[in-house]
Design a protein around this motif. Structure first.
Motif, mmCIF file in Angstrom:
data_model
loop_
_atom_site.group_PDB
_atom_site.id
_atom_site.type_symbol
_atom_site.label_atom_id
_atom_site.label_comp_id
_atom_site.label_asym_id
_atom_site.label_seq_id
_atom_site.Cartn_x
_atom_site.Cartn_y
_atom_site.Cartn_z
ATOM 1 N N LEU A 101 -25.310 -65.801 3.783
ATOM 2 C CA LEU A 101 -24.573 -64.780 3.034
ATOM 3 C C LEU A 101 -23.678 -63.984 3.975
ATOM 4 O O LEU A 101 -24.111 -63.564 5.047
ATOM 5 C CB LEU A 101 -25.547 -63.809 2.350
ATOM 6 C CG LEU A 101 -24.914 -62.582 1.685
ATOM 7 C CD1 LEU A 101 -24.222 -62.972 0.386
ATOM 8 C CD2 LEU A 101 -25.946 -61.507 1.421
ATOM 9 N N GLU A 102 -22.441 -63.832 3.576
ATOM 10 C CA GLU A 102 -21.527 -62.893 4.228
ATOM 11 C C GLU A 102 -20.600 -62.359 3.151
ATOM 12 O O GLU A 102 -19.860 -63.118 2.531
ATOM 13 C CB GLU A 102 -20.714 -63.538 5.350
ATOM 14 C CG GLU A 102 -19.764 -62.540 6.002
ATOM 15 C CD GLU A 102 -19.027 -63.095 7.209
ATOM 16 O OE1 GLU A 102 -18.084 -62.425 7.675
ATOM 17 O OE2 GLU A 102 -19.380 -64.178 7.676
ATOM 18 N N CYS A 103 -20.672 -61.072 2.912
ATOM 19 C CA CYS A 103 -19.830 -60.476 1.885
ATOM 20 C C CYS A 103 -19.655 -58.991 2.172
ATOM 21 O O CYS A 103 -20.352 -58.409 2.994
ATOM 22 C CB CYS A 103 -20.421 -60.679 0.498
ATOM 23 S SG CYS A 103 -21.970 -59.809 0.225
ATOM 24 N N VAL A 104 -18.709 -58.414 1.470
ATOM 25 C CA VAL A 104 -18.513 -56.966 1.494
ATOM 26 C C VAL A 104 -19.215 -56.403 0.264
ATOM 27 O O VAL A 104 -19.096 -56.956 -0.832
ATOM 28 C CB VAL A 104 -17.019 -56.611 1.491
ATOM 29 C CG1 VAL A 104 -16.811 -55.125 1.295
ATOM 30 C CG2 VAL A 104 -16.359 -57.076 2.784
ATOM 31 N N LEU A 124 -10.670 -48.023 -3.123
ATOM 32 C CA LEU A 124 -11.037 -49.394 -3.488
ATOM 33 C C LEU A 124 -9.843 -50.336 -3.398
ATOM 34 O O LEU A 124 -9.984 -51.496 -2.975
ATOM 35 C CB LEU A 124 -11.653 -49.422 -4.889
ATOM 36 C CG LEU A 124 -12.997 -48.696 -5.028
ATOM 37 C CD1 LEU A 124 -13.483 -48.740 -6.477
ATOM 38 C CD2 LEU A 124 -14.049 -49.236 -4.074
ATOM 39 N N MET A 125 -8.662 -49.850 -3.767
ATOM 40 C CA MET A 125 -7.470 -50.691 -3.627
ATOM 41 C C MET A 125 -7.183 -50.991 -2.159
ATOM 42 O O MET A 125 -6.814 -52.102 -1.798
ATOM 43 C CB MET A 125 -6.263 -50.017 -4.292
ATOM 44 C CG MET A 125 -6.316 -50.072 -5.800
ATOM 45 S SD MET A 125 -4.800 -49.513 -6.613
ATOM 46 C CE MET A 125 -4.855 -47.758 -6.279
ATOM 47 N N ASN A 130 -7.620 -54.803 2.549
ATOM 48 C CA ASN A 130 -8.053 -55.041 3.929
ATOM 49 C C ASN A 130 -9.011 -56.211 4.115
ATOM 50 O O ASN A 130 -9.033 -56.822 5.186
ATOM 51 C CB ASN A 130 -8.723 -53.783 4.493
ATOM 52 C CG ASN A 130 -7.741 -52.644 4.690
ATOM 53 O OD1 ASN A 130 -6.529 -52.846 4.738
ATOM 54 N ND2 ASN A 130 -8.262 -51.432 4.780
ATOM 55 N N ILE A 131 -9.822 -56.528 3.108
ATOM 56 C CA ILE A 131 -10.895 -57.505 3.349
ATOM 57 C C ILE A 131 -10.448 -58.954 3.200
ATOM 58 O O ILE A 131 -11.188 -59.864 3.574
ATOM 59 C CB ILE A 131 -12.118 -57.249 2.441
ATOM 60 C CG1 ILE A 131 -11.761 -57.402 0.955
ATOM 61 C CG2 ILE A 131 -12.726 -55.894 2.734
ATOM 62 C CD1 ILE A 131 -12.959 -57.292 0.040
ATOM 63 N N GLY A 132 -9.275 -59.184 2.673
ATOM 64 C CA GLY A 132 -8.785 -60.556 2.566
ATOM 65 C C GLY A 132 -9.608 -61.389 1.606
ATOM 66 O O GLY A 132 -9.881 -60.980 0.481
ATOM 67 N N ASP A 133 -10.050 -62.561 2.075
ATOM 68 C CA ASP A 133 -10.749 -63.516 1.209
ATOM 69 C C ASP A 133 -12.267 -63.395 1.255
ATOM 70 O O ASP A 133 -12.968 -64.243 0.707
ATOM 71 C CB ASP A 133 -10.354 -64.945 1.588
ATOM 72 C CG ASP A 133 -8.887 -65.227 1.289
ATOM 73 O OD1 ASP A 133 -8.362 -64.601 0.356
ATOM 74 O OD2 ASP A 133 -8.290 -66.054 1.993
ATOM 75 N N VAL A 134 -12.794 -62.376 1.913
ATOM 76 C CA VAL A 134 -14.249 -62.207 1.980
ATOM 77 C C VAL A 134 -14.765 -61.837 0.594
ATOM 78 O O VAL A 134 -14.196 -60.970 -0.070
ATOM 79 C CB VAL A 134 -14.623 -61.099 2.996
ATOM 80 C CG1 VAL A 134 -16.133 -60.907 3.059
ATOM 81 C CG2 VAL A 134 -14.075 -61.425 4.374
ATOM 82 N N TRP A 136 -16.509 -60.003 -2.382
ATOM 83 C CA TRP A 136 -16.694 -58.558 -2.501
ATOM 84 C C TRP A 136 -17.574 -58.264 -3.703
ATOM 85 O O TRP A 136 -17.242 -58.615 -4.833
ATOM 86 C CB TRP A 136 -15.331 -57.897 -2.656
ATOM 87 C CG TRP A 136 -15.317 -56.409 -2.652
ATOM 88 C CD1 TRP A 136 -16.275 -55.555 -2.189
ATOM 89 C CD2 TRP A 136 -14.243 -55.576 -3.121
ATOM 90 N NE1 TRP A 136 -15.875 -54.256 -2.334
ATOM 91 C CE2 TRP A 136 -14.633 -54.228 -2.900
ATOM 92 C CE3 TRP A 136 -13.010 -55.834 -3.689
ATOM 93 C CZ2 TRP A 136 -13.820 -53.161 -3.240
ATOM 94 C CZ3 TRP A 136 -12.200 -54.764 -4.023
ATOM 95 C CH2 TRP A 136 -12.598 -53.445 -3.800
ATOM 96 N N LEU A 137 -18.700 -57.628 -3.449
ATOM 97 C CA LEU A 137 -19.609 -57.193 -4.498
ATOM 98 C C LEU A 137 -19.408 -55.701 -4.692
ATOM 99 O O LEU A 137 -19.614 -54.914 -3.768
ATOM 100 C CB LEU A 137 -21.056 -57.495 -4.097
ATOM 101 C CG LEU A 137 -22.153 -57.194 -5.096
ATOM 102 C CD1 LEU A 137 -21.977 -58.017 -6.355
ATOM 103 C CD2 LEU A 137 -23.514 -57.504 -4.471
#
Length: 203
Positions: A101-104, A124-125, A130-134, A136-137
């Protein structure tokens, strides 16, 4: 690996702390995001020890005086690094130690009033940018209603307070996006169907 997001509506009482600990054990949670805890910053280490003695924790008590958001995680399973926080959210990059698992994860507890939540939407926008393709939960209590029927008690909501009104504002932008990228979707589907039929005939 189980993640819990819970608006506990106060975590100062020992009985509520025991309830959270019971939940954590019963559901084998390795990540707890507790919202609306109302705990003073100075008491957080004691409460964290009562709930999950060996876990790491963070809160946003430094921003708001009391912990509106209190996150605990099992360091034998997860690593969590804060990448952004405010009085309305804590956002972490979370990785499991087994690399599965790797997520924001953004834990949100929004302000009660529309004006107060504007900063949250801006944050949040920016995180999304900033997080790109990671993956996101995004979980929590946004204190925003889909419609006025969802609210019980308290002051009355106006149409502008609802998520529905926000979605209506997106309608023009979504129509433009649809026209730009999906205006000939039926033709694309037809071409794909013909291609599939051709491939099937050759088999």
């Amino acid at each position: 690996m189980n993640l819990t997001f819970w608006n506990v509506r106060g975590l100062n009482k020992s009985s509520k702390q025991q309830l959270v600990k019971h939940h954590m054990l019963q559901y084998h949670a390795s990540f707890l995001s507790l919202l609306e805890t109302k705990i003073k910053g100075s008491l957080l280490p004691v409460v964290a020890k009562k709930i999950a003695n060996s876990w790491s924790w963070i809160s946003n008590a430094g921003v708001s005086g009391k912990a509106r958001i209190f996150i605990l995680w099992d360091t034998k399973i997860l690593d969590a690094q804060v990448i952004a926080s405010s009085d309305q959210h804590i956002t972490c990059l979370v990785k499991s130690l087994d690399d599965l698992l790797e997520c924001v994860i953004s834990s949100v507890y929004g302000h009660n009033h529309v004006e107060g939540r504007k900063a949250l939407w801006t944050d949040l926008m920016q995180i999304n940018h900033n997080i790109g393709d990671v993956p996101w939960l995004l979980c929590g209590d946004f204190n925003a209603m889909i419609n006025c029927d969802e609210k019980l008690g308290g002051s009355a909501l106006t149409e502008a307070d609802t998520v529905y009104s926000k979605l209506k504002m997106l309608k023009v932008a979504l129509k433009g996006l649809n026209k730009k990228h999906f205006h000939n979707i039926s033709e694309q589907v037809q071409r794909a169907r013909l291609t599939l039929e051709n491939v099937q005939e050759k088999l």
